[in-house]
Design an enzyme around this catalytic site. Sequence first.
Site, PDB file in Angstrom:
ATOM      1  N   GLY A   1     -16.936  13.684  37.822  1.00 39.89           N
ATOM      2  CA  GLY A   1     -15.638  14.333  38.028  1.00 39.89           C
ATOM      3  C   GLY A   1     -15.103  14.082  39.425  1.00 39.89           C
ATOM      4  O   GLY A   1     -15.812  14.305  40.413  1.00 39.89           O
ATOM      5  N   ALA A   2     -13.868  13.579  39.512  1.00 41.61           N
ATOM      6  CA  ALA A   2     -13.232  13.338  40.815  1.00 41.61           C
ATOM      7  C   ALA A   2     -12.076  14.310  41.018  1.00 41.61           C
ATOM      8  O   ALA A   2     -10.964  13.933  41.383  1.00 41.61           O
ATOM      9  CB  ALA A   2     -12.762  11.891  40.924  1.00 41.61           C
TER      10      ALA A   2
ATOM     11  N   LYS B   1     -12.966  10.231  34.494  1.00 38.56           N
ATOM     12  CA  LYS B   1     -12.266   9.761  33.295  1.00 38.56           C
ATOM     13  C   LYS B   1     -11.149   8.767  33.639  1.00 38.56           C
ATOM     14  O   LYS B   1     -10.977   7.756  32.990  1.00 38.56           O
ATOM     15  CB  LYS B   1     -11.665  10.992  32.603  1.00 38.56           C
ATOM     16  CG  LYS B   1     -11.283  10.781  31.176  1.00 38.56           C
ATOM     17  CD  LYS B   1     -10.762  12.073  30.580  1.00 38.56           C
ATOM     18  CE  LYS B   1     -11.844  12.843  29.878  1.00 38.56           C
ATOM     19  NZ  LYS B   1     -11.397  14.074  29.223  1.00 38.56           N
TER      20      LYS B   1
ATOM     21  N   VAL C   1     -17.403  11.126  30.454  1.00 39.10           N
ATOM     22  CA  VAL C   1     -18.753  11.656  30.228  1.00 39.10           C
ATOM     23  C   VAL C   1     -18.795  12.337  28.870  1.00 39.10           C
ATOM     24  O   VAL C   1     -17.946  13.188  28.567  1.00 39.10           O
ATOM     25  CB  VAL C   1     -19.116  12.687  31.326  1.00 39.10           C
ATOM     26  CG1 VAL C   1     -20.495  13.287  31.068  1.00 39.10           C
ATOM     27  CG2 VAL C   1     -19.031  12.058  32.697  1.00 39.10           C
TER      28      VAL C   1
ATOM     29  N   GLU D   1       3.286  30.624  37.797  1.00 35.91           N
ATOM     30  CA  GLU D   1       3.710  29.456  38.593  1.00 35.91           C
ATOM     31  C   GLU D   1       4.543  28.497  37.735  1.00 35.91           C
ATOM     32  O   GLU D   1       5.535  27.934  38.192  1.00 35.91           O
ATOM     33  CB  GLU D   1       2.492  28.732  39.170  1.00 35.91           C
ATOM     34  CG  GLU D   1       1.836  29.514  40.308  1.00 35.91           C
ATOM     35  CD  GLU D   1       1.072  28.632  41.278  1.00 35.91           C
ATOM     36  OE1 GLU D   1       0.391  27.709  40.812  1.00 35.91           O
ATOM     37  OE2 GLU D   1       1.151  28.879  42.488  1.00 35.91           O
TER      38      GLU D   1
ATOM     39  N   ASP E   1     -14.953  24.541  38.567  1.00 38.38           N
ATOM     40  CA  ASP E   1     -14.693  25.429  37.431  1.00 38.38           C
ATOM     41  C   ASP E   1     -15.839  25.485  36.413  1.00 38.38           C
ATOM     42  O   ASP E   1     -15.845  26.357  35.554  1.00 38.38           O
ATOM     43  CB  ASP E   1     -13.413  24.981  36.714  1.00 38.38           C
ATOM     44  CG  ASP E   1     -12.163  25.307  37.521  1.00 38.38           C
ATOM     45  OD1 ASP E   1     -12.294  25.860  38.627  1.00 38.38           O
ATOM     46  OD2 ASP E   1     -11.051  24.996  37.044  1.00 38.38           O
TER      47      ASP E   1
ATOM     48  N   LYS F   1       2.341  28.162  50.982  1.00 34.64           N
ATOM     49  CA  LYS F   1       1.838  27.462  49.786  1.00 34.64           C
ATOM     50  C   LYS F   1       1.815  25.941  50.020  1.00 34.64           C
ATOM     51  O   LYS F   1       0.853  25.260  49.679  1.00 34.64           O
ATOM     52  CB  LYS F   1       2.754  27.801  48.596  1.00 34.64           C
ATOM     53  CG  LYS F   1       2.379  27.155  47.294  1.00 34.64           C
ATOM     54  CD  LYS F   1       1.216  27.860  46.638  1.00 34.64           C
ATOM     55  CE  LYS F   1       0.886  27.281  45.294  1.00 34.64           C
ATOM     56  NZ  LYS F   1      -0.291  27.924  44.718  1.00 34.64           N
TER      57      LYS F   1
HETATM   58  P1  FAD Z   1     -10.661  19.580  38.653  1.00 35.17           P
HETATM   59  O1  FAD Z   1     -10.047  19.541  39.992  1.00 35.17           O
HETATM   60  O2  FAD Z   1      -9.799  19.971  37.520  1.00 35.17           O
HETATM   61  O3  FAD Z   1     -11.299  18.152  38.362  1.00 35.17           O
HETATM   62  C1  FAD Z   1     -12.056  17.825  37.229  1.00 35.17           C
HETATM   63  C2  FAD Z   1     -12.129  16.302  37.142  1.00 35.17           C
HETATM   64  O4  FAD Z   1     -13.047  15.946  36.103  1.00 35.17           O
HETATM   65  C3  FAD Z   1     -10.785  15.664  36.778  1.00 35.17           C
HETATM   66  O5  FAD Z   1     -10.557  14.554  37.613  1.00 35.17           O
HETATM   67  C4  FAD Z   1     -10.975  15.221  35.331  1.00 35.17           C
HETATM   68  O6  FAD Z   1     -10.234  14.081  34.988  1.00 35.17           O
HETATM   69  C5  FAD Z   1     -12.469  14.919  35.306  1.00 35.17           C
HETATM   70  N1  FAD Z   1     -13.049  15.011  33.968  1.00 35.17           N
HETATM   71  C6  FAD Z   1     -12.911  16.022  33.066  1.00 35.17           C
HETATM   72  N2  FAD Z   1     -13.634  15.773  31.965  1.00 35.17           N
HETATM   73  C7  FAD Z   1     -14.235  14.574  32.165  1.00 35.17           C
HETATM   74  C8  FAD Z   1     -15.129  13.785  31.388  1.00 35.17           C
HETATM   75  N3  FAD Z   1     -15.552  14.173  30.192  1.00 35.17           N
HETATM   76  N4  FAD Z   1     -15.553  12.618  31.913  1.00 35.17           N
HETATM   77  C9  FAD Z   1     -15.147  12.193  33.142  1.00 35.17           C
HETATM   78  N5  FAD Z   1     -14.316  12.905  33.923  1.00 35.17           N
HETATM   79  C10 FAD Z   1     -13.869  14.078  33.448  1.00 35.17           C
HETATM   80  N6  FAD Z   1      -6.548  27.142  42.402  1.00 35.17           N
HETATM   81  C11 FAD Z   1      -6.295  27.520  43.671  1.00 35.17           C
HETATM   82  O7  FAD Z   1      -7.241  27.670  44.472  1.00 35.17           O
HETATM   83  N7  FAD Z   1      -5.013  27.740  44.108  1.00 35.17           N
HETATM   84  C12 FAD Z   1      -3.933  27.532  43.313  1.00 35.17           C
HETATM   85  O8  FAD Z   1      -2.792  27.714  43.740  1.00 35.17           O
HETATM   86  C13 FAD Z   1      -4.153  27.110  41.971  1.00 35.17           C
HETATM   87  N8  FAD Z   1      -3.111  26.842  41.158  1.00 35.17           N
HETATM   88  C14 FAD Z   1      -3.341  26.329  39.914  1.00 35.17           C
HETATM   89  C15 FAD Z   1      -2.243  25.978  39.136  1.00 35.17           C
HETATM   90  C16 FAD Z   1      -2.431  25.421  37.870  1.00 35.17           C
HETATM   91  C17 FAD Z   1      -1.250  25.014  37.060  1.00 35.17           C
HETATM   92  C18 FAD Z   1      -3.755  25.231  37.381  1.00 35.17           C
HETATM   93  C19 FAD Z   1      -3.988  24.615  36.014  1.00 35.17           C
HETATM   94  C20 FAD Z   1      -4.858  25.592  38.153  1.00 35.17           C
HETATM   95  C21 FAD Z   1      -4.668  26.145  39.426  1.00 35.17           C
HETATM   96  N9  FAD Z   1      -5.749  26.491  40.250  1.00 35.17           N
HETATM   97  C22 FAD Z   1      -5.516  26.921  41.533  1.00 35.17           C
HETATM   98  C23 FAD Z   1      -7.137  26.328  39.785  1.00 35.17           C
HETATM   99  C24 FAD Z   1      -7.722  25.000  40.298  1.00 35.17           C
HETATM  100  O9  FAD Z   1      -6.847  23.950  39.978  1.00 35.17           O
HETATM  101  C25 FAD Z   1      -9.105  24.727  39.716  1.00 35.17           C
HETATM  102  O10 FAD Z   1      -9.925  25.824  39.976  1.00 35.17           O
HETATM  103  C26 FAD Z   1      -9.694  23.456  40.343  1.00 35.17           C
HETATM  104  O11 FAD Z   1      -8.950  22.333  39.944  1.00 35.17           O
HETATM  105  C27 FAD Z   1     -11.160  23.268  39.962  1.00 35.17           C
HETATM  106  O12 FAD Z   1     -11.660  22.118  40.559  1.00 35.17           O
HETATM  107  P2  FAD Z   1     -12.740  21.242  39.808  1.00 35.17           P
HETATM  108  O13 FAD Z   1     -13.224  20.209  40.779  1.00 35.17           O
HETATM  109  O14 FAD Z   1     -13.749  22.089  39.146  1.00 35.17           O
HETATM  110  O15 FAD Z   1     -11.930  20.540  38.615  1.00 35.17           O
END
Ligand code: FAD
Length: 405
Positions: free
Chosen positions: A10-11, A38, A81, A170, A301, A379
């Site tokens: 995951g990036a 992905k 994945v 939002e 997450d 923001k």
């Molecule tokens: P992500 O940043 O989502 O990255 C996951 C990565 O894994 C992606 O690049 C994806 O393509 C990749 N991936 C997924 N499945 C696969 C697979 N099977 N194989 C290969 N790659 C894969 N949080 C805040 O702190 N402040 C905010 O203001 C806020 N606003 C938000 C607004 C919206 C609309 C949303 C949807 C979320 C918001 N969040 C906010 C929450 C925040 O975006 C998430 O908590 C954060 O992105 C989590 O980071 P992460 O690294 O776990 O996942």
Amino acid sequence: MRKPKIVILGAGYGGLMTATRLQKTVGVNEADIVLINKNDYHYETTWLHEASAGTLHHDRVRYDVRDVIDRHKVEFIQGSVEEIKMDEKRVILENGDIEYDYLVIALGAESETFGIKGLKEYAFSIVNVNSARQIREHIEYQFATYNTEVEKKDERLTIVVGGAGFTGIEFLGELANRVPELCREYDVDYHKVKMICVEAAPMVLPGFDPELVDYAVATLEKKGVEFRIGTAIKEATPEGIIVAKGEDDVEEIKASTVVWAAGVRGNSVIEKSGIEAMRGRVKVQPDLRLPGSEDVFIVGDCSLIINEEINRPYPPTAQIAMQQGEVCARNLAALVRGKSELETFTPDIKGTVCSLGEDDAIGVAFGKKMVGTKASFMKKMIDNRALYMIGGPSMVLKKGKFNIL
Ligand code: FAD
């Protein structure tokens, strides 16, 4: 001696933070680092509501992963994945597989529909660039089609948002700004458009300061958003949604666009791999490792961390994912250097700001409440900081938000 292989899945915020910090601290002779994602791009998940409403082009919310990794130190593989074979220390991709010595799971979230009938089939979710682009296109198509029909269908101009949490609010903020533009572009009477927010809980933005919530609701109502609070979506259909306020008060809302923004869960790869989880989120050890494992870390997450003060999980945020990435990188560096004592992760919550469109927001930062342009400025600073933390000043210059006031 064979170098250990660190594989990061995951990036997003968590995965890229881990990779970019590792490339600064771990030498090429110490470990092989592989990053798998992905897509060949990273997207700012926290900006997806803007791309979904069409107030920001989707290319503004993404950048090439290779722009921020040091290709001499990190090998990037574009791949999806499918499963992790923990007992074989192997990751199965749709186009091959890869072995690891240390693994970081940072695969982010998916939409959770809680088994509500029809939501998977008929509602959209704001989860990635593809879904954001699809929502924007779909809404625009409804406006473009409205005047082409002899018998006008007003439901084409009704947009329902399920959920008055962070993402729902939002998105509504952006939508409320976008709708007048769409009306002008497609000669549609603004008064025909309905933006309805349906929320099962008795309040908007649970956990936010009530004064700030009142400001948000009043602002959005002034821009035409109708709130149905304490109202549950019972079913989504090709025609719209069925809602209920109490047992008997059931109603159908005809709408051509339904956006479900009321639930997220960890990536389903977690469960497919037989890892014990609560809706795809794993309660990690204090050092961010999977319980019972010496070599698998989970950040973002897909991880679950308890806020001891209230004995409830921290909500999944980019803020926490990035902080975890930093600690995860330090712990991996310690492990490849043969150290067994690892750092404990403690979230450092600096505040939360919820945007209400381009020029308005509510929030608390460094203990101070703020609304309006001040909060909106904050923001944008937070958004720019995320770019800076991963991609440095050049990424801020390339993708940053400078339309400050
Ligand atoms: P992500 O940043 O989502 O990255 C996951 C990565 O894994 C992606 O690049 C994806 O393509 C990749 N991936 C997924 N499945 C696969 C697979 N099977 N194989 C290969 N790659 C894969 N949080 C805040 O702190 N402040 C905010 O203001 C806020 N606003 C938000 C607004 C919206 C609309 C949303 C949807 C979320 C918001 N969040 C906010 C929450 C925040 O975006 C998430 O908590 C954060 O992105 C989590 O980071 P992460 O690294 O776990 O996942």
